[in-house]
Write a protein that holds these residues in place. Structure first.
Motif, short mmCIF file in Angstrom:
data_model
loop_
_atom_site.label_atom_id
_atom_site.label_comp_id
_atom_site.label_asym_id
_atom_site.label_seq_id
_atom_site.Cartn_x
_atom_site.Cartn_y
_atom_site.Cartn_z
N MET A 180 0.84 -1.21 0.00
CA MET A 180 0.00 0.00 0.00
C MET A 180 0.87 1.25 0.00
N VAL A 181 0.35 2.30 -0.56
CA VAL A 181 1.09 3.55 -0.69
C VAL A 181 1.34 4.19 0.67
N ASN A 182 2.55 4.71 0.86
CA ASN A 182 2.91 5.42 2.09
C ASN A 182 2.36 6.85 2.07
N HIS A 183 2.37 7.48 3.24
CA HIS A 183 1.92 8.86 3.37
C HIS A 183 3.03 9.74 3.96
N ALA A 194 -8.99 2.21 -8.88
CA ALA A 194 -7.72 1.49 -8.77
C ALA A 194 -6.77 2.23 -7.83
N ALA A 195 -6.81 3.56 -7.90
CA ALA A 195 -5.98 4.35 -6.99
C ALA A 195 -6.39 4.13 -5.54
N LEU A 196 -7.67 4.14 -5.29
CA LEU A 196 -8.15 3.89 -3.93
C LEU A 196 -7.76 2.50 -3.45
N ALA A 243 -17.69 9.72 -5.60
CA ALA A 243 -18.98 9.72 -4.91
C ALA A 243 -19.15 8.42 -4.11
N GLY A 244 -19.60 8.56 -2.88
CA GLY A 244 -19.80 7.40 -2.03
C GLY A 244 -18.62 7.06 -1.15
N GLN A 245 -17.46 7.66 -1.43
CA GLN A 245 -16.29 7.44 -0.58
C GLN A 245 -16.40 8.28 0.70
N GLN A 279 -2.11 0.78 -14.97
CA GLN A 279 -1.03 1.76 -14.88
C GLN A 279 -0.94 2.33 -13.47
N VAL A 280 -2.08 2.57 -12.86
CA VAL A 280 -2.09 3.10 -11.50
C VAL A 280 -1.43 2.11 -10.55
#
Length: 337
Positions: A1-4, A40-42, A69-71, A292-293
Motif C-alpha cells: 500500500m502507498v505510504n503517506h 484502482a488508486a483507492l 462519490a460514495g467514498q 497503470q495506477v
C-alpha cells in the motif's frame, strides 16, 4: 500500500503517490475508464487526488467528483486549482482576483460534490492582481471552511517567499507548491526547494515521468508510438515536445538496465527518484488504464541507494534542465486570453 507523508509544516498527511487527472478525465479517457482508474488508486491506498478547474474546461473536476462519490470524504485529500481561463472565458474568468477566486471555489466545490477542498492552489502567479488581494481572498476561503490549506503551482522562490509572508500575516497556512519535477527537469532544486524547505512548504510534483519519456517507450530515431502522449493533439504533444530530442532519448535508454537491476519498471524508477527528495511530499501520476495506477504505485516506499542515484546522475549528465530561471520563463507574462 502507498505510504503517506506530511504536507509542509502542517499536520496534514497526503499519499506520496497522488492521482491527477490532467489531460485524461473529460478529455483523453472515457468517463467509465476514468472512474476505473480512480477506484484502482483507492485500492492501492492512494488518498490524494489532484485536479484543476481548467482541466477539460471544468469537466475533469466533474468526472473526479462523480468517481469519488460514495467514498468517506474525511479519508480523502482533494486538491484543485484556480487561475487559468474557464467557462466562457470572459475578462474576469481568469487570474487570481478576489472575484475569480470566490466564484471559482464555488464552482469547483459543486463539480467535486464536496463542501471543501483540502488544498486550494494558485495554478500560476498572477502578475495583474496585487498579491495582497489574492492572499486575502485565499484567507477568506479558508475562514469560510471552503479550503483547509492553500498551495501554489509553478511559483518562483521569491514568489513563494512573498506569498508565505502574507499568508502568515493573514493567519492561514501556505503549505505546498506544485512544480514540474523529474530526472530530466530539475529547475526547482537550486532555489525553490531550499526556500520551500526553510519556510515549511512541500512540493507536490507533476510529470515525474517527464510526460512519459522516462518510461523508455520513445526510442531515438524511431516513429512515435501510436496513441502515445506525443501524438495527442489536445495538449500532450505540445508539452512533451521538448524532451523528444535524440540526445535525451539516448540517455534515457541507458536507464533501462538500472531499473532492471532494481526490479523496477522505468516508470517506477522515475517516480521513486523524485520521492528521494525529502522536500517532495507527493508525486502525481496520471493514467488511462487501471493497471497503470497499480504499477506506478509500487514506487512508493522504494529507497534508491546512493550508488544508484550517482549512476543516474552520470547517465543523464548533459541532458537535464537545471536552470532555475526556467520557472519564471515558462510562467504567463500576463493573464491568458
Amino acid at each position: 500500500m502507498v505510504n503517506h507523508r506530511y504536507l509542509g509544516n502542517s499536520g496534514l498527511k497526503v499519499s506520496e503517490i497522488a492521482y491527477g487527472n490532467w489531460l485524461t478525465h473529460g478529455s483523453q479517457v472515457e468517463n467509465e475508464a476514468a472512474t476505473a482508474c480512480v477506484h484502482a488508486a483507492l485500492d492501492v491506498g492512494i488518498t490524494t487526488f489532484d485536479t484543476a478547474d481548467v482541466y477539460a474546461n471544468t469537466a475533469a473536476e466533474t468526472v473526479l467528483g462523480d468517481a469519488l462519490a460514495g467514498q468517506r470524504r474525511a479519508s480523502l485529500e482533494i486538491l484543485t486549482k484556480v487561475y487559468f481561463p474557464t467557462g466562457p472565458k470572459g475578462p474576469n474568468d481568469v487570474g487570481l482576483s478576489r472575484k475569480h477566486i470566490m466564484e471559482s471555489i464555488h464552482g469547483s466545490l459543486r463539480r467535486l460534490r464536496t463542501d471543501y477542498v483540502d488544498v486550494y492552489q494558485a495554478h500560476r502567479f498572477d502578475t495583474e492582481t496585487p498579491l495582497v488581494e489574492t492572499m486575502q481572498a485565499f484567507a477568506d476561503v479558508v475562514r469560510q471552511g471552503k479550503a483547509l490549506y492553500i498551495g501554489v503551482s509553478e511559483w518562483t522562490a521569491d514568489q513563494i517567499e512573498a506569498g508565505h509572508a502574507l499568508a502568515t500575516e493573514l493567519g492561514f497556512q501556505l503549505i505546498s507548491n506544485q512544480p514540474q519535477y523529474s530526472m530530466l527537469w530539475r529547475v526547482i532544486e537550486d532555489e525553490v526547494v531550499p526556500t520551500s524547505r526553510a519556510l515549511g512548504v512541500s512540493q507536490i510534483v507533476w510529470s515525474p515521468v517527464a510526460q512519459g519519456v522516462l518510461t523508455g517507450k520513445y526510442a531515438p530515431g524511431e516513429n512515435l508510438p501510436s496513441g502515445s502522449r506525443a501524438t495527442d493533439d489536445k495538449g500532450g504533444a505540445r508539452m512533451i515536445g521538448g524532451f523528444l530530442r535524440d540526445d535525451v532519448l539516448t540517455a534515457v535508454q541507458g536507464l533501462v538496465p538500472v531499473a532492471a537491476d532494481l526490479g523496477l519498471s522505468m516508470a517506477q524508477l522515475a517516480v521513486a527518484w523524485v520521492l528521494q527528495n525529502d522536500n517532495v511530499a507527493a508525486a502525481i501520476i496520471g493514467a488511462s488504464r487501471p493497471e497503470q495506477v497499480a504499477e506506478n504505485a509500487k514506487a512508493s516506499g522504494v529507497t534508491l541507494p546512493p550508488v544508484v542515484m550517482a549512476q543516474i546522475e552520470s547517465l543523464l549528465a548533459g541532458v537535464t534542465e537545471t536552470d532555475p530561471a526556467r520557472t519564471a520563463e515558462q510562467a504567463p507574462a500576463g493573464r491568458p486570453a
